[in-house]
Design a protein around this motif. Structure first.
Motif, short mmCIF file in Angstrom:
data_model
loop_
_atom_site.label_atom_id
_atom_site.label_comp_id
_atom_site.label_asym_id
_atom_site.label_seq_id
_atom_site.Cartn_x
_atom_site.Cartn_y
_atom_site.Cartn_z
N HIS A 109 0.84 -1.20 0.00
CA HIS A 109 0.00 0.00 0.00
C HIS A 109 0.87 1.25 0.00
O HIS A 109 0.63 2.21 -0.75
N SER A 110 1.91 1.25 0.82
CA SER A 110 2.82 2.38 0.91
C SER A 110 3.58 2.59 -0.39
O SER A 110 3.75 3.73 -0.86
N GLU A 137 1.33 10.91 5.06
CA GLU A 137 0.22 10.63 5.97
C GLU A 137 0.39 11.36 7.30
O GLU A 137 -0.55 11.92 7.85
N ASP A 166 -4.19 9.05 3.25
CA ASP A 166 -2.95 8.33 2.94
C ASP A 166 -1.85 9.30 2.54
O ASP A 166 -0.66 9.00 2.68
N GLU A 187 -6.82 8.99 -1.01
CA GLU A 187 -7.19 7.73 -0.37
C GLU A 187 -6.89 6.59 -1.33
O GLU A 187 -7.57 6.42 -2.35
#
Length: 295
Positions: A109-110, A137, A166, A187
């Motif tokens: 995700h990162s 974030e 995010d 997001e």
């Protein structure tokens, strides 16, 4: 012989500080990009990173490539000397070594977010809008409520007045020689995320915008003219489902809510690839700066 720390190394350290994790793909797209638009070779990048790793500025670990069983890639994060360099560069460094001990799902995700940031920064913009700054974030986190006292008398902010995107972008648009700054909360949606989670996020963004606190928030560094929320899905089908899930949420205080698909944005980040919530023309794609005709 100690590695000389120049502008490129500083960019690497600050990027890792903000994003926590980066991979070779990120380094190619953003850090090792040449003036002619091409990138340094992967062997050259790997050699450069190995030197920084040997001297304690960064550390790496193998991670299976997302969706590619049996193939690994190296992921980089800050080591002790890198954190110290960030303190010298930025004047401070918010870093916890435990952050680098994350699950593969979190790291994927990162990394996706880092690739999105890299392509927007590297492309720079178009004739209508230009990239200005990115907020991680940690920097984009906001609490728009009033503190309340707990049982011990200590003031705390209630969880329901928190927005935790995010990441966030600021883009600049110039009209009649006047600069306007637009804030985009990002997001990066997970495929299995439940509908109520996305709905709750939008409710909080709407409440944040209703209070207009972004207009006088020194963290952004500029006066924000408008706020937009960007939902980025993995597939068109997931985007369609997300639009359906959030269509009943009141977002009239937000300038626009836009829904994009990750791979499309990597190819053409400033193109018309966003579907707009509550648009009079729901099947018409928009670019980031385009005015939305609300029904």
């Amino acid at each position: 012989m100690a590695k000389k720390i120049g502008e490129r190394e500083e960019s690497i350290f600050v990027s890792m500080h903000d994003l926590v994790f980066v991979d070779v793909s990120y380094l190619e797209k953003y850090i090792f990009l040449k003036e002619d638009g091409t990138s340094s070779s992967k062997p050259y990048i790997s050699k450069h990173m190995k030197m920084l790793e040997r001297e304690g500025y960064v550390k790496s670990f193998p991670l299976a490539k997302e969706g590619e069983y049996g193939r690994n890639q190296l992921v980089y994060t800050l080591d002790t000397k890198g954190v110290q360099e960030v303190k010298e560069i930025l004047g401070e460094a918010e870093w916890d070594a435990r952050w680098s001990n994350r699950t593969p799902t979190y790291i994927y995700h990162s990394l996706r977010l880092s690739h999105l940031q890299a392509v927007y920064a590297a492309k720079g913009g178009n004739q209508n809008i230009t990239y200005y700054e990115y907020f991680s974030e940690r920097r984009a986190y906001r609490n728009y409520g009033q503190p309340i006292k707990d049982n011990t008398g200590k003031e705390r902010y209630p969880a329901y007045t928190v927005i935790r995107p995010d990441g966030a972008f600021i883009m600049k648009r110039t009209i009649n020689n006047i600069d306007y700054y637009l804030l985009y909360f990002v997001e990066m949606e997970r495929s299995r995320q439940r509908a109520e989670v996305s709905m709750e996020k939008l409710k909080r963004y709407n409440a944040y915008c209703a209070k207009n606190t972004y207009k006088n928030d020194p963290t952004w560094g500029v006066e924000i003219a408008a706020v937009r929320v960007l939902f980025v899905s993995d597939k068109p089908t997931e985007r369609k489902r997300l639009i359906q899930h959030t269509k009943t949420v009141d977002t009239k205080e937000i300038n626009a809510v836009l829904y994009g698909v990750y791979e499309e944005l990597l190819i053409d980040p400033y193109g018309a690839h966003w579907m707009a919530k509550d648009s009079e023309n729901p099947d018409t794609p928009y670019s980031l700066e385009k005015k939305i005709e609300i029904k």
